[in-house]
Design a protein around this motif. Structure first.
Motif, PDB file in Angstrom:
ATOM      1  N   GLU A 180      -2.184-101.583  12.621  1.00 53.32           N
ATOM      2  CA  GLU A 180      -3.036-101.341  13.788  1.00 53.32           C
ATOM      3  C   GLU A 180      -2.248-100.659  14.907  1.00 53.32           C
ATOM      4  OE1 GLU A 180      -4.567-105.148  14.783  1.00 53.32           O
ATOM      5  OE2 GLU A 180      -6.086-105.157  13.192  1.00 53.32           O
ATOM      6  N   GLY A 181      -1.018-101.092  15.122  1.00 58.42           N
ATOM      7  CA  GLY A 181      -0.192-100.480  16.160  1.00 58.42           C
ATOM      8  C   GLY A 181       0.217 -99.058  15.819  1.00 58.42           C
ATOM      9  N   ALA A 182       0.321 -98.745  14.520  1.00 57.68           N
ATOM     10  CA  ALA A 182       0.745 -97.410  14.103  1.00 57.68           C
ATOM     11  C   ALA A 182      -0.274 -96.342  14.477  1.00 57.68           C
ATOM     12  CB  ALA A 182       0.992 -97.397  12.596  1.00 57.68           C
ATOM     13  N   TRP A 183      -1.539 -96.726  14.644  1.00 60.90           N
ATOM     14  CA  TRP A 183      -2.567 -95.750  15.015  1.00 60.90           C
ATOM     15  C   TRP A 183      -2.284 -95.112  16.367  1.00 60.90           C
ATOM     16  CZ3 TRP A 183      -6.398 -93.766  12.084  1.00 60.90           C
ATOM     17  CH2 TRP A 183      -6.705 -94.419  10.897  1.00 60.90           C
ATOM     18  N   THR A 184      -1.567 -95.794  17.246  1.00 62.74           N
ATOM     19  CA  THR A 184      -1.328 -95.268  18.594  1.00 62.74           C
ATOM     20  C   THR A 184      -0.377 -94.077  18.584  1.00 62.74           C
ATOM     21  OG1 THR A 184       0.513 -96.818  18.967  1.00 62.74           O
ATOM     22  CG2 THR A 184      -1.698 -97.552  19.585  1.00 62.74           C
ATOM     23  N   TYR A 185       0.333 -93.862  17.491  1.00 64.91           N
ATOM     24  CA  TYR A 185       1.296 -92.765  17.433  1.00 64.91           C
ATOM     25  C   TYR A 185       0.649 -91.430  17.077  1.00 64.91           C
ATOM     26  CZ  TYR A 185       5.080 -96.088  17.928  1.00 64.91           C
ATOM     27  OH  TYR A 185       5.929 -97.041  18.423  1.00 64.91           O
ATOM     28  N   ARG A 186      -0.659 -91.396  16.963  1.00 69.23           N
ATOM     29  CA  ARG A 186      -1.327 -90.113  16.689  1.00 69.23           C
ATOM     30  C   ARG A 186      -1.384 -89.237  17.932  1.00 69.23           C
ATOM     31  NH1 ARG A 186      -5.218 -94.029  17.232  1.00 69.23           N
ATOM     32  NH2 ARG A 186      -7.088 -93.554  18.475  1.00 69.23           N
ATOM     33  N   PHE A 187      -1.068 -89.803  19.097  1.00 63.11           N
ATOM     34  CA  PHE A 187      -1.045 -89.043  20.343  1.00 63.11           C
ATOM     35  C   PHE A 187       0.387 -88.588  20.655  1.00 63.11           C
ATOM     36  CE2 PHE A 187      -4.491 -92.241  20.841  1.00 63.11           C
ATOM     37  CZ  PHE A 187      -5.560 -91.350  20.838  1.00 63.11           C
ATOM     38  N   PRO A 188       0.549 -87.542  21.454  1.00 64.51           N
ATOM     39  CA  PRO A 188       1.903 -87.101  21.826  1.00 64.51           C
ATOM     40  C   PRO A 188       2.666 -88.187  22.578  1.00 64.51           C
ATOM     41  CG  PRO A 188       0.270 -85.414  22.342  1.00 64.51           C
ATOM     42  CD  PRO A 188      -0.500 -86.647  21.962  1.00 64.51           C
ATOM     43  N   ALA A 189       3.976 -88.141  22.454  1.00 64.86           N
ATOM     44  CA  ALA A 189       4.826 -89.149  23.099  1.00 64.86           C
ATOM     45  C   ALA A 189       4.827 -88.951  24.613  1.00 64.86           C
ATOM     46  CB  ALA A 189       6.247 -89.051  22.556  1.00 64.86           C
ATOM     47  N   ARG A 190       4.591 -90.028  25.337  1.00 63.25           N
ATOM     48  CA  ARG A 190       4.677 -90.002  26.794  1.00 63.25           C
ATOM     49  C   ARG A 190       4.887 -91.434  27.274  1.00 63.25           C
ATOM     50  NH1 ARG A 190       0.249 -91.448  29.847  1.00 63.25           N
ATOM     51  NH2 ARG A 190      -1.627 -92.053  28.684  1.00 63.25           N
ATOM     52  N   MET A 191       5.525 -91.553  28.424  1.00 62.96           N
ATOM     53  CA  MET A 191       5.803 -92.862  29.009  1.00 62.96           C
ATOM     54  C   MET A 191       4.668 -93.221  29.957  1.00 62.96           C
ATOM     55  SD  MET A 191       7.753 -95.479  29.089  1.00 62.96           S
ATOM     56  CE  MET A 191       9.246 -94.896  28.287  1.00 62.96           C
ATOM     57  N   SER A 192       3.757 -94.037  29.491  1.00 67.20           N
ATOM     58  CA  SER A 192       2.613 -94.435  30.307  1.00 67.20           C
ATOM     59  C   SER A 192       3.019 -95.490  31.332  1.00 67.20           C
ATOM     60  CB  SER A 192       1.498 -94.976  29.416  1.00 67.20           C
ATOM     61  OG  SER A 192       1.916 -96.158  28.764  1.00 67.20           O
ATOM     62  N   ARG A 193       2.164 -95.687  32.321  1.00 71.05           N
ATOM     63  CA  ARG A 193       2.436 -96.698  33.336  1.00 71.05           C
ATOM     64  C   ARG A 193       2.476 -98.093  32.722  1.00 71.05           C
ATOM     65  NH1 ARG A 193      -0.657-100.118  35.901  1.00 71.05           N
ATOM     66  NH2 ARG A 193      -2.536 -99.150  35.029  1.00 71.05           N
ATOM     67  N   LEU A 194       1.577 -98.382  31.776  1.00 72.35           N
ATOM     68  CA  LEU A 194       1.551 -99.693  31.143  1.00 72.35           C
ATOM     69  C   LEU A 194       2.825 -99.946  30.356  1.00 72.35           C
ATOM     70  CD1 LEU A 194      -0.070-102.247  30.544  1.00 72.35           C
ATOM     71  CD2 LEU A 194      -1.103-101.059  28.596  1.00 72.35           C
ATOM     72  N   LEU A 195       3.327 -98.915  29.670  1.00 69.14           N
ATOM     73  CA  LEU A 195       4.557 -99.077  28.899  1.00 69.14           C
ATOM     74  C   LEU A 195       5.750 -99.283  29.824  1.00 69.14           C
ATOM     75  CD1 LEU A 195       5.442 -99.140  25.963  1.00 69.14           C
ATOM     76  CD2 LEU A 195       5.909 -96.687  26.107  1.00 69.14           C
ATOM     77  N   GLN A 196       5.749 -98.622  30.968  1.00 70.99           N
ATOM     78  CA  GLN A 196       6.820 -98.829  31.936  1.00 70.99           C
ATOM     79  C   GLN A 196       6.822-100.262  32.449  1.00 70.99           C
ATOM     80  OE1 GLN A 196       6.269 -95.892  34.988  1.00 70.99           O
ATOM     81  NE2 GLN A 196       6.985 -94.191  33.713  1.00 70.99           N
ATOM     82  N   GLU A 197       5.643-100.811  32.678  1.00 72.95           N
ATOM     83  CA  GLU A 197       5.554-102.203  33.137  1.00 72.95           C
ATOM     84  C   GLU A 197       6.068-103.159  32.071  1.00 72.95           C
ATOM     85  OE1 GLU A 197       1.497-102.787  34.136  1.00 72.95           O
ATOM     86  OE2 GLU A 197       1.570-101.583  35.982  1.00 72.95           O
ATOM     87  N   ARG A 198       5.781-102.870  30.814  1.00 71.44           N
ATOM     88  CA  ARG A 198       6.250-103.749  29.735  1.00 71.44           C
ATOM     89  C   ARG A 198       7.758-103.676  29.552  1.00 71.44           C
ATOM     90  NH1 ARG A 198       1.934-101.777  25.422  1.00 71.44           N
ATOM     91  NH2 ARG A 198       3.788-101.687  24.117  1.00 71.44           N
ATOM     92  N   GLN A 199       8.358-102.541  29.913  1.00 70.71           N
ATOM     93  CA  GLN A 199       9.800-102.387  29.745  1.00 70.71           C
ATOM     94  C   GLN A 199      10.592-102.848  30.959  1.00 70.71           C
ATOM     95  OE1 GLN A 199      10.751 -98.380  28.580  1.00 70.71           O
ATOM     96  NE2 GLN A 199       9.656 -98.526  26.627  1.00 70.71           N
ATOM     97  N   ALA A 200       9.894-103.195  32.044  1.00 71.98           N
ATOM     98  CA  ALA A 200      10.591-103.632  33.248  1.00 71.98           C
ATOM     99  C   ALA A 200      11.380-104.910  32.976  1.00 71.98           C
ATOM    100  CB  ALA A 200       9.583-103.863  34.373  1.00 71.98           C
ATOM    101  N   GLY A 201      12.637-104.909  33.359  1.00 73.55           N
ATOM    102  CA  GLY A 201      13.481-106.085  33.186  1.00 73.55           C
ATOM    103  C   GLY A 201      14.182-106.165  31.851  1.00 73.55           C
ATOM    104  N   LEU A 202      13.918-105.241  30.928  1.00 67.54           N
ATOM    105  CA  LEU A 202      14.569-105.258  29.621  1.00 67.54           C
ATOM    106  C   LEU A 202      15.885-104.487  29.681  1.00 67.54           C
ATOM    107  CD1 LEU A 202      11.477-104.616  27.302  1.00 67.54           C
ATOM    108  CD2 LEU A 202      12.519-106.811  27.930  1.00 67.54           C
ATOM    109  N   THR A 203      16.736-104.727  28.718  1.00 64.78           N
ATOM    110  CA  THR A 203      18.039-104.067  28.691  1.00 64.78           C
ATOM    111  C   THR A 203      17.884-102.589  28.334  1.00 64.78           C
ATOM    112  OG1 THR A 203      18.398-104.600  26.356  1.00 64.78           O
ATOM    113  CG2 THR A 203      19.113-106.223  27.984  1.00 64.78           C
ATOM    114  N   LYS A 204      18.882-101.805  28.705  1.00 65.82           N
ATOM    115  CA  LYS A 204      18.854-100.372  28.419  1.00 65.82           C
ATOM    116  C   LYS A 204      18.875-100.117  26.916  1.00 65.82           C
ATOM    117  CE  LYS A 204      21.157 -96.002  29.555  1.00 65.82           C
ATOM    118  NZ  LYS A 204      21.223 -95.543  28.154  1.00 65.82           N
TER     119      LYS A 204
END
Length: 259
Positions: A180-204
């Motif tokens: 189900e998650g693999a379906w999201t990769y049919r779109f071009p790669a971009r850093m969405s606002r929601l993805l930035q929020e999920r990555q906040a506080g994680l290691t580099k």
């Protein structure tokens, strides 16, 4: 058993602790209202079954309203709507309970790290962790792929090897959420606002792995589709590589209390 253990012929089996089993059962309990909601939403075709064939699109709304005023049909429609609302309320309640349980769970850092990956939102990450556990028990990504049943079957005839569809061995729930998650990769790669929020506080290191996966899998999806592969085959191939990147992220994220 002692002789086999001495010879190194025994394979260790992961046994979840009581806390892990409790969270897993809670996540699995969510599947029932999810299925009820999916089935109830199919009932929304009720108005289409009573659509007059002799009216144009402009008169459709008035015709449907007139049809629904019939007492029996109105009751049927009301029952359908109540079924959808009840399923939505139950699903929302379980979602809140899952979020509360995960917040104090020892695997919470791993769940948060997995969400850095595109296509692995909260419920996908939680389901994967509850079903698979700590991926560090797998020596390589290929072992994890095989455990999930995302590798092709192989038929041997002498020196000839013929590969068929995936084995579908192992845990079906974890395999389903990856596909189900693999379906999201049919779109071009971009850093969405929601993805930035999920990555906040994680290691580099975790964010770098997630972005590498994002760019590679989006490009690979388009490349496989351009080669004429069926979309279902492409999606499974992307899900298989998602498992490898989740394994890599799992090496960087440690559960609470891990030694």
């Amino acid at each position: 058993m002692a002789k086999l253990h001495r010879a190194g012929e025994l394979t260790a089996v992961w046994v979840p602790d009581p806390e892990h089993e409790a969270v897993r059962e809670l996540v699995r309990a969510r599947e029932a209202p999810m299925e009820d909601l999916r089935r109830a939403r199919h009932l929304q075709s009720f108005p289409l079954r009573h659509r007059p064939s002799s009216v144009d699109q402009g008169a459709y709304t008035m015709a449907v309203r007139a049809t629904h005023r019939a007492a029996v049909q109105y009751l049927v429609l009301a029952e359908y709507r109540q079924a959808i609302e009840a399923a939505e309320i139950r699903l929302k309640r379980l979602d809140e309970q899952v979020a509360e349980a995960v917040s104090s769970w020892s695997m919470a850092p791993v769940v948060a790290a997995y969400q850095a990956l595109h296509g692995a939102a909260f419920l996908t990450a939680v389901t994967f962790v509850t079903e698979i556990g700590d991926v560090r028990r797998f020596d390589s990504p290929r072992q994890l792929m095989a455990y999930l049943g995302l590798v092709p079957c192989e038929n041997f005839t002498g020196e000839r090897i013929r590969r068929a569809s995936i084995t579908k061995a192992g845990n079906g729930r974890a395999r389903r959420v990856l596909i189900e998650g693999a379906w999201t990769y049919r779109f071009p790669a971009r850093m969405s606002r929601l993805l930035q929020e999920r990555q906040a506080g994680l290691t580099k290191a975790v964010c770098d792995i997630a972005w590498k996966a994002h760019v590679r899998l989006c490009a690979r999806y388009r490349k496989l589709m351009a080669r004429g592969k069926r979309q279902a085959v492409v999606t499974v191939a992307i899900a298989r590589e998602m498992a490898a990147f989740l394994w890599a992220i799992g090496q960087e994220a440690e559960p609470h209390g891990a030694t």
